[in-house]
Scaffold this active site. Structure first.
Site, PDB file in Angstrom:
ATOM      1  N   HIS A   1     -11.181   9.445   8.292  1.00 57.92           N
ATOM      2  CA  HIS A   1     -10.938   8.004   8.398  1.00 57.92           C
ATOM      3  C   HIS A   1     -10.355   7.576   9.737  1.00 57.92           C
ATOM      4  CE1 HIS A   1     -10.218   3.960   7.001  1.00 57.92           C
ATOM      5  NE2 HIS A   1      -8.905   4.079   7.076  1.00 57.92           N
TER       6      HIS A   1
ATOM      7  N   HIS B   1      -9.016   9.359   4.435  1.00 59.19           N
ATOM      8  CA  HIS B   1      -8.681   8.350   3.428  1.00 59.19           C
ATOM      9  C   HIS B   1      -8.941   8.954   2.055  1.00 59.19           C
ATOM     10  CE1 HIS B   1      -8.453   4.658   1.146  1.00 59.19           C
ATOM     11  NE2 HIS B   1      -7.982   4.060   2.233  1.00 59.19           N
TER      12      HIS B   1
ATOM     13  N   ARG C   1      -0.679   8.416   9.595  1.00 63.81           N
ATOM     14  CA  ARG C   1      -0.556   6.966   9.792  1.00 63.81           C
ATOM     15  C   ARG C   1      -0.169   6.265   8.497  1.00 63.81           C
ATOM     16  NH1 ARG C   1      -3.970   2.572   9.084  1.00 63.81           N
ATOM     17  NH2 ARG C   1      -5.781   3.886   8.614  1.00 63.81           N
TER      18      ARG C   1
ATOM     19  N   ARG D   1      -0.775   9.126   2.606  1.00 59.59           N
ATOM     20  CA  ARG D   1      -2.208   9.376   2.483  1.00 59.59           C
ATOM     21  C   ARG D   1      -2.574  10.860   2.565  1.00 59.59           C
ATOM     22  NH1 ARG D   1      -5.238   4.627   5.999  1.00 59.59           N
ATOM     23  NH2 ARG D   1      -5.095   3.013   4.403  1.00 59.59           N
TER      24      ARG D   1
ATOM     25  N   GLU E   1       0.842  -1.189   0.000  1.00 59.78           N
ATOM     26  CA  GLU E   1       0.000   0.000   0.000  1.00 59.78           C
ATOM     27  C   GLU E   1       0.877   1.238   0.000  1.00 59.78           C
ATOM     28  OE1 GLU E   1      -3.233  -0.046   2.794  1.00 59.78           O
ATOM     29  OE2 GLU E   1      -3.576  -2.188   2.528  1.00 59.78           O
TER      30      GLU E   1
END
Length: 515
Positions: free
Chosen positions: A328, A224, A363, A268, A110
């Site tokens: 998120h 997100h 994160r 992100r 990811e």
């Protein structure tokens, strides 16, 4: 020892099972049904499955880099060193992670991970598989479970937490304990648009605040990047981009490279911001193009996403789908040490409720499930240990640093008005949860400004001063959200450098409208 665990996601049930297996008397209090919450919604997987070209040290380096320099190295070390045991335990408890034909665990990649190290189950249903396994293990144990139990407040006696007050069947009920472990998740419903299920209203953090526990990093809220922009919020896993899907604008151009050399696989916070800007500029959602992966791969690797997108009228194997960011994950929370201990004796916090220092300002994908598994176990192991004479919780500091090429997250914010301008805004609507969520989305969201933060501060102050009566659970949730909103805005005003997910625009921020 009599232990009460509040919450029943991966962090809470891991802590409960470990505490029970260590001989403690354990009661789990959960707001809804056992296993409700965010864990079951997690699609991506659990980071920490290392191949021959990978290591805990490399995982730690990626985590620290994504955190924009604000993660706690000791907490990150605890996370990655506990990854192997955490994943092995989930397998032992019955989580069937996806495997190749030869039986080896499949590893996905990811954004912001330098290696493929993410174990997943059911393609894109990892959280659901974990929730089922942990609920089953809890049901099979002697752990007492009280469902539909809403946390009202913590009971503090002589400076230590000695239980909780909960609402069960409408009746305030005291629950005594020698230790309380809060695992109530984050506060996604501070915002008008969120991936979080109903009930994610920050109850544990709010109760800890009222009890006097330290909190930190509430300004770091992760959005997100890719939520299906049609119908109720539905997350389209970052793993889709990890497999090769791209983000395109109305002209079919891969616009994310304008902001970061890693494009769709940038951290992100960067990807979410560039999506918001592009969508605002073109007046329509950007699109996720996964057509190059083919119908068979999309169906087999991402069965849940494949089903939902088709149910909503999209054939993502043949045409790009519209996506948009949504709130998120909360990186901040109750300040703890690496064993989950807060600044109040007897009070532990684990999972998204806690601020361990692992995530810093942003994160790293799939570290959340790992955090719950690792720190839930660590908290249980520390239950019987003497409480430290002084809290070992560590607060993040803001290092002076220059922006890297393509990095828009280190822009200095020099306007001192948030600390000196006390002129209130006067166009305040009456408080409702929807009004609060819209205010937070517009002014304390992805793209923030000094004026917007001051407007949010003053509006929330007016709402807080209004009389409130709490009769139903929704009233208590509203009070918790209002308390956390005030704390979040205060933290955002105090942090005067734009860093990670706390991004301050030097000019008016574009408004991201979501139908």
């Amino acid at each position: 020892m009599k232990v009460v665990v509040v919450g029943s996601g991966i962090a809470g049930l891991t802590a409960a099972l470990h505490a029970h297996e260590r001989g403690h008397s354990v009661t789990v209090l959960t707001k809804g049904a056992l296993g409700d919450g965010c864990t079951g919604y997690a699609q991506g997987g659990v980071a920490g499955m290392y191949g021959s070209d990978d290591s805990p040290a490399q995982h730690a380096a990626d985590t620290l880099a994504a955190a924009a320099g604000l993660a706690d190295p000791a907490a990150v070390e605890a996370l990655v060193e506990g990854a192997g045991a955490g994943i092995a335990e989930l397998i032992m408890r019955g989580v069937a992670f996806d495997r190749s034909a030869d039986g080896t665990l499949l590893r996905g990649r990811e954004a912001a991970h330098s290696r493929a190290r993410i174990a997943h189950a059911g393609g894109d249903a990892t959280g659901a598989a974990i929730a089922r396994a942990l609920v089953s293990a809890t049901r099979a144990s002697a752990i007492t479970v009280v469902e539909q139990a809403f946390l009202l407040d913590l009971v503090v006696t002589d400076g230590a937490v000695r239980g909780a007050r909960v609402l069960v069947d409408g009746v305030p009920t005291p629950v005594d304990a020698e230790a309380v472990v809060l695992a109530t998740g984050g506060a996604g419903h501070l915002y008008a648009h969120t991936t979080n299920p109903e009930g994610t209203t920050g109850d544990g953090i709010a109760a800890a605040l009222r009890a006097g526990a330290d909190v930190a990093d509430l300004e770091f809220v992760q959005f997100h990047p890719t939520i299906l922009a049609a119908g109720p919020a539905f997350l389209v896993s970052e793993a889709v981009r990890g497999e090769g899907a791209t983000l395109i604008d109305d002209d079919g151009r891969r616009f994310t490279f304008d902001s970061h050399p890693d494009g769709e696989l940038a951290p992100r916070d960067v990807v979410a911001r560039v999506i918001a800007r592009c969508a605002a500029e073109q007046g329509s959602p950007v699109r996720l193009d996964a057509t190059m992966l083919g119908a068979e791969t999309l169906r087999d690797r991402f069965p849940t996403i494949d089903r939902v997108t088709r149910e909503r009228g999209f054939d993502w194997a043949h045409a790009p789908i519209p996506v948009t960011p949504a709130a998120h994950y909360l990186m901040g929370g109750i300040v703890t040490d690496v064993d989950g201990r807060s600044t109040i004796p007897g009070l532990f916090a684990v999972g998204e409720t806690a601020r361990t220092g692992v995530h810093g300002a942003n994160r790293l994908a799939s570290n959340s499930l790992l955090e719950g598994a690792v720190f839930g176990a660590r908290a249980a192991a520390a239950l019987a240990l003497p409480w430290p004479a002084e809290s070992r919780a560590r607060r993040a500091t803001i290092p002076a640093r220059a922006a890297a090429p393509g990095d828009d997250s280190a822009v200095p914010f020099t306007d001192t008005a948030p600390h000196t301008d006390t002129t209130p805004f006067t166009d305040t609507a009456a408080f409702t949860r929807a009004e609060l969520q819209r205010l937070m989305w517009d002014d304390v969201g992805l793209l923030r400004t000094a004026e917007g933060l001051r407007r949010a501060r003053d509006t929330i102050a007016v709402w807080t001063a209004q009389p409130h009566s709490a009769r139903a659970i929704a009233d208590h949730e509203d009070a918790n959200l209002l308390l956390l909103a005030a704390a979040t805005v205060s933290a955002a005003l105090d942090r005067t450098e734009s860093v990670g997910s706390h991004h301050l625009e030097t000019t008016a921020a574009p408004v991201l409208e979501i139908a």
